[in-house]
Design a protein around this motif. Structure first.
Motif, mmCIF file in Angstrom:
data_model
loop_
_atom_site.group_PDB
_atom_site.id
_atom_site.type_symbol
_atom_site.label_atom_id
_atom_site.label_comp_id
_atom_site.label_asym_id
_atom_site.label_seq_id
_atom_site.Cartn_x
_atom_site.Cartn_y
_atom_site.Cartn_z
ATOM 1 N N GLU A 1 0.833 -1.205 0.000
ATOM 2 C CA GLU A 1 0.000 0.000 0.000
ATOM 3 C C GLU A 1 0.871 1.261 0.000
ATOM 4 O O GLU A 1 0.611 2.216 -0.744
ATOM 5 N N ALA A 2 1.922 1.264 0.832
ATOM 6 C CA ALA A 2 2.806 2.432 0.907
ATOM 7 C C ALA A 2 3.521 2.664 -0.418
ATOM 8 O O ALA A 2 3.681 3.809 -0.865
ATOM 9 N N PHE A 3 3.963 1.574 -1.059
ATOM 10 C CA PHE A 3 4.652 1.712 -2.344
ATOM 11 C C PHE A 3 3.718 2.294 -3.410
ATOM 12 O O PHE A 3 4.132 3.117 -4.235
ATOM 13 N N ALA B 1 2.100 8.569 2.175
ATOM 14 C CA ALA B 1 2.878 7.380 1.826
ATOM 15 C C ALA B 1 3.799 6.979 2.973
ATOM 16 O O ALA B 1 3.899 5.792 3.319
ATOM 17 N N LEU B 2 4.479 7.971 3.579
ATOM 18 C CA LEU B 2 5.366 7.653 4.704
ATOM 19 C C LEU B 2 4.570 7.135 5.896
ATOM 20 O O LEU B 2 4.995 6.187 6.572
ATOM 21 N N ASP B 3 3.408 7.703 6.144
ATOM 22 C CA ASP B 3 2.577 7.224 7.258
ATOM 23 C C ASP B 3 2.208 5.756 7.060
ATOM 24 O O ASP B 3 2.225 4.964 8.011
ATOM 25 N N ALA B 4 1.834 5.387 5.829
ATOM 26 C CA ALA B 4 1.492 3.992 5.552
ATOM 27 C C ALA B 4 2.717 3.091 5.707
ATOM 28 O O ALA B 4 2.614 1.951 6.191
ATOM 29 N N TYR B 5 3.866 3.591 5.311
ATOM 30 C CA TYR B 5 5.129 2.842 5.415
ATOM 31 C C TYR B 5 5.468 2.564 6.884
ATOM 32 O O TYR B 5 5.748 1.417 7.265
#
Length: 319
Positions: A224-226, A244-248
């Motif tokens: 998901e982050a990618f 994106a960073l939060d999901a990572y």
């Protein structure tokens, strides 16, 4: 000579030679299709010779037309048997042949690019490139790359999670490759089939800590982050905090059974910097995916680099 009639009284009857002449075929061809049961006989002479009517001429013309499309006899037989039904057999046969031709054309393009690769390289490199290419099928299979990643991923990871990760981690060979893409895929194949030191790739520390269940959450979150970060890479955006960073970070937090805090982000950045990397794999994967002169397509490796840089920036701003 008296003939045994199996047709209507006024229907013309032809010998095998006459049928061949009317169809523009050879007697040998007509006899072959007749022996295969594809041409209906209208009658037999008292001497047992075959006689054919107009239906056989129409059938022979259809068979020869289908053969010009390179349909095999079993497919032609199904088409003829389905002629009076809904006609799906012909459509299915054509679809099947189109798929086969697509595969054959892809194989030819890979062979062409491989020939160019060897022809255009310095003579001293030819032996090495020939060795690399000799290990590939044409077109190449992604199975060795998938096996490589299955040994990297934690044991007992659920199949759907493994399949989702493999979809983003294994580059698909392009249909019309440039020689540089052929070379990159050949090197990927060599890399992923070479024996690993100690019999197994070095594993990230998170695999040991998270186990199969935590790893499933980790890789689902990373995919998901990618996906969220990929548009930023395509637009050449500088790494920065955001969705994106939060999901990572959330993916790693779920794997470690932790919460996303400033302290966790600081510790995570330190852990990630110490993990084994597969930089060469991702560089080669990017070459396979990107034709020369085009902007490199994001890979899990390049996207992970972008997100790690965003994490470092976020930690620096927080500090």
């Amino acid at each position: 000579m008296r003939e045994v009639q199996l047709s209507t009284p006024h229907e013309p009857l032809w010998s095998i030679g006459e049928l061949a002449e009317r169809a523009g075929a050879t007697v040998k061809t007509v006899r072959f299709y007749s022996d295969q049961g594809l041409l209906p006989e209208a009658a037999r002479s008292s001497g047992g010779h075959r006689r054919y009517g107009p239906q056989a001429l129409e059938r022979l013309r259809l068979i020869r037309s289908l053969r010009t499309l390179d349909l095999p006899l079993p497919e032609i037989r199904r088409v003829l048997e389905d002629e009076e039904a809904d006609g799906r057999a012909l459509e299915d046969a054509l679809d099947s042949r189109l798929r086969e031709l697509g595969s054959e054309m892809k194989a030819l393009r890979w062979r062409e690019a491989a020939l160019q690769l060897v022809r255009d390289c310095p003579p001293a490199q030819r032996a090495g490139r020939l060795r690399l290419l000799s290990a590939l099928s044409t077109p190449p299979s992604t199975a060795p790359l998938a096996r490589f990643w299955r040994t990297w991923l934690p044991p007992r990871m659920p199949r759907p999670a493994t399949a989702a990760f493999l979809e983003v981690a294994v580059p698909q060979p392009p249909d019309e490759p440039h020689p540089s893409q052929v070379l990159a895929f050949a090197r990927l194949h060599a890399m992923t089939t070479a024996p690993c030191p100690g019999g197994r790739q070095p594993q990230p520390e998170v695999h040991r800590v998270a186990g199969a269940g935590g790893a499933t959450l980790l890789y689902a979150g990373l995919v998901e982050a990618f996906e969220l970060a990929a548009p930023h890479l395509r637009r050449a955006h500088t790494p920065h905090p955001g969705e994106a960073l939060d999901a990572y970070v959330a993916a790693y937090a779920s794997a470690y059974g932790s919460r996303d805090t400033h302290e966790f982000r600081r510790v995570l950045a330190s852990r990630l910097s110490a993990e084994p990397r597969l930089n060469q794999y991702w560089e080669l994967a990017a070459t396979v995916l990107t034709p020369p002169g085009s902007r490199p397509e994001p890979t899990p490796g390049s996207t992970d680099d972008w997100l790690r840089a965003a994490l470092q920036m976020d930690n620096a701003e927080t500090a």
